[in-house]
Design a protein around this motif. Structure first.
Motif, PDB file in Angstrom:
ATOM      1  N   PRO A   1      11.274  -2.165   0.428  1.00 10.05           N
ATOM      2  CA  PRO A   1      12.034  -2.787   1.515  1.00 10.05           C
ATOM      3  C   PRO A   1      13.491  -2.333   1.577  1.00 10.05           C
ATOM      4  N   ALA A   2      14.142  -2.227   0.430  1.00  9.09           N
ATOM      5  CA  ALA A   2      15.546  -1.807   0.428  1.00  9.09           C
ATOM      6  C   ALA A   2      15.705  -0.382   0.957  1.00  9.09           C
ATOM      7  N   GLN A   3      14.737   0.466   0.664  1.00  5.57           N
ATOM      8  CA  GLN A   3      14.790   1.840   1.179  1.00  5.57           C
ATOM      9  C   GLN A   3      14.578   1.867   2.684  1.00  5.57           C
ATOM     10  N   LEU A   4      13.671   1.035   3.168  1.00 11.27           N
ATOM     11  CA  LEU A   4      13.423   0.977   4.602  1.00 11.27           C
ATOM     12  C   LEU A   4      14.643   0.446   5.346  1.00 11.27           C
ATOM     13  N   ARG A   5      15.375  -0.479   4.754  1.00 11.86           N
ATOM     14  CA  ARG A   5      16.547  -1.075   5.406  1.00 11.86           C
ATOM     15  C   ARG A   5      17.718  -0.100   5.513  1.00 11.86           C
ATOM     16  N   ARG A   6      17.795   0.864   4.600  1.00  8.39           N
ATOM     17  CA  ARG A   6      18.945   1.772   4.612  1.00  8.39           C
ATOM     18  C   ARG A   6      18.808   2.772   5.747  1.00  8.39           C
ATOM     19  N   TRP A   7      19.857   2.874   6.533  1.00  9.40           N
ATOM     20  CA  TRP A   7      19.864   3.766   7.683  1.00  9.40           C
ATOM     21  C   TRP A   7      20.331   5.161   7.281  1.00  9.40           C
TER      22      TRP A   7
ATOM     23  N   TYR B   1       0.829  -1.206   0.000  1.00  8.65           N
ATOM     24  CA  TYR B   1       0.000   0.000   0.000  1.00  8.65           C
ATOM     25  C   TYR B   1       0.863   1.256   0.000  1.00  8.65           C
ATOM     26  N   TYR B   2       1.922   1.242   0.819  1.00  6.26           N
ATOM     27  CA  TYR B   2       2.829   2.389   0.884  1.00  6.26           C
ATOM     28  C   TYR B   2       3.956   2.234  -0.138  1.00  6.26           C
ATOM     29  N   SER B   3       4.522   3.367  -0.554  1.00  6.05           N
ATOM     30  CA  SER B   3       5.477   3.359  -1.672  1.00  6.05           C
ATOM     31  C   SER B   3       6.916   3.080  -1.256  1.00  6.05           C
ATOM     32  N   GLN B   4       7.199   3.044   0.027  1.00  3.08           N
ATOM     33  CA  GLN B   4       8.565   2.781   0.482  1.00  3.08           C
ATOM     34  C   GLN B   4       8.931   1.318   0.210  1.00  3.08           C
TER      35      GLN B   4
ATOM     36  N   GLY C   1      -2.859   6.602  12.418  1.00  2.00           N
ATOM     37  CA  GLY C   1      -1.717   6.042  13.134  1.00  2.00           C
ATOM     38  C   GLY C   1      -0.767   5.314  12.211  1.00  2.00           C
ATOM     39  N   MET C   2      -1.309   4.509  11.284  1.00  2.00           N
ATOM     40  CA  MET C   2      -0.447   3.825  10.320  1.00  2.00           C
ATOM     41  C   MET C   2       0.279   4.824   9.428  1.00  2.00           C
ATOM     42  N   ASP C   3      -0.398   5.902   9.081  1.00  3.24           N
ATOM     43  CA  ASP C   3       0.187   6.893   8.178  1.00  3.24           C
ATOM     44  C   ASP C   3       1.378   7.637   8.792  1.00  3.24           C
ATOM     45  N   LEU C   4       1.577   7.526  10.096  1.00  2.00           N
ATOM     46  CA  LEU C   4       2.785   8.117  10.674  1.00  2.00           C
ATOM     47  C   LEU C   4       4.021   7.528  10.008  1.00  2.00           C
ATOM     48  N   TYR C   5       3.933   6.262   9.648  1.00  2.97           N
ATOM     49  CA  TYR C   5       5.042   5.639   8.912  1.00  2.97           C
ATOM     50  C   TYR C   5       5.230   6.317   7.558  1.00  2.97           C
ATOM     51  N   LYS C   6       4.142   6.564   6.840  1.00  2.00           N
ATOM     52  CA  LYS C   6       4.245   7.239   5.538  1.00  2.00           C
ATOM     53  C   LYS C   6       4.859   8.619   5.686  1.00  2.00           C
ATOM     54  N   HIS C   7       4.378   9.374   6.668  1.00  6.06           N
ATOM     55  CA  HIS C   7       4.912  10.718   6.861  1.00  6.06           C
ATOM     56  C   HIS C   7       6.402  10.667   7.198  1.00  6.06           C
ATOM     57  N   ALA C   8       6.790   9.682   7.989  1.00  6.49           N
ATOM     58  CA  ALA C   8       8.194   9.567   8.390  1.00  6.49           C
ATOM     59  C   ALA C   8       9.083   9.250   7.197  1.00  6.49           C
ATOM     60  N   PHE C   9       8.682   8.273   6.365  1.00  2.00           N
ATOM     61  CA  PHE C   9       9.591   7.945   5.259  1.00  2.00           C
ATOM     62  C   PHE C   9       9.595   9.024   4.182  1.00  2.00           C
TER      63      PHE C   9
END
Length: 287
Positions: free
Chosen positions: A51-57, A46-49, A194-202
């Protein structure tokens, strides 16, 4: 600027990747096997982030990475030590102002603990005519599901949930949120907010620390579990961490009480994350 030695930031990056892999690797394994999971795959589909982008610090704006050649070519980064540039931050001003307004408005609005997850039910109202979003049977059947929708007051404040209502369900909603008036409707008890906090963060990546993004991701994952446990689907054949997927029967008084209690817990978990995101927006806007 704070500068992290190569050993420091590599340790941070490795710890972040290990934290995220606990969620990413099962998803990638399912994708390889072409097996879908309506709960755990949601945050990756559903969200555009990716997995590889999420893994990068990322350390966030104001922190440099010594010997960070692997970061120098990434969007927003430049220089040695590698760091997010002031020019990149300036280019994101509209996004920062928009998110600050939305998140501040949401935090300042009274929480509604009486929605009982009926947005998912409205998405399959009269499914015999309009179909279902997920290929799972309805726990109460079509008629029983429709009866629950028709016998309850629906007050969905989140546009990205409301837009998936079936056509006959939309007039049943007491609100009419749109994509342009989110700050006027979104409220802090809403599971999708609440779930969208993840979207806003990435979307703020790489300007904010990936630790905050990961915190928001974990909250979103836990919220999604409740979202689907309270949905009209029969998901008893699924498992979560080796345990069965028991429904929250929101059509009953006990189910409503259980849902509202869990919703309060997520609202409490989301409040400090929302505040941290607002603080980051304000810090970056002050640059």
């Amino acid at each position: 600027m704070e500068v992290l030695a190569r050993e420091e930031w590599q340790a941070c990056a490795a710890a972040h990747a290990a934290r995220i892999d606990a969620f990413v690797q099962p998803h990638l394994a399912r994708r390889e096997s072409r097996v879908k999971h309506p709960v755990h795959d949601f945050l990756f589909t559903y969200y555009s982030q990716r997995p590889a982008q999420l893994r990068r610090w990322h350390p966030g704006y104001g922190v440099g990475l010594a010997d960070g050649a692997s970061y120098a070519g990434l969007k927003g980064y430049a220089g040695e030590p590698a760091s997010v540039t002031a020019e990149h931050v300036a280019s994101q001003r509209v996004l920062l102002e928009t998110l600050r307004r939305l998140l501040s408005a949401t935090a300042g609005r009274a929480a509604n603990f009486g929605c009982f997850g009926l947005h998912e039910w409205a998405m399959v109202y009269r499914a015999a005519e309009h179909g279902k979003r997920h290929d799972w049977p309805l726990r109460l059947g079509g008629g029983g599901t429709d009866a629950v929708v028709e016998s309850h007051r629906i007050a969905c404040s989140h546009f990205d949930a409301y837009r998936f209502f079936t056509e006959p369900a939309r007039p049943l909603n007491t609100l009419s949120p749109t994509s342009t008036d989110r700050p006027d409707f979104e409220q802090p008890a809403c599971l999708h907010a609440g779930m969208d906090l993840y979207k806003h963060a990435f979307r703020l990546t790489p300007m904010i620390s990936s630790d905050l993004v990961a915190d928001c991701f974990e909250l979103a994952r836990d919220i999604r579990i409740l979202d689907m446990r309270a949905a009209p689907y029969d998901l008893t054949g699924l498992e979560i961490d080796g345990h069965g997927f028991e429904p929250v029967r929101i059509e009953t008084a006990a189910g409503k009480a259980a849902y509202a209690e869990a919703q309060r817990g997520f609202a409490e978990r989301g409040a400090p994350l929302r505040a941290r995101l607002v603080a980051e927006c304000e810090r970056l806007l002050a640059e």
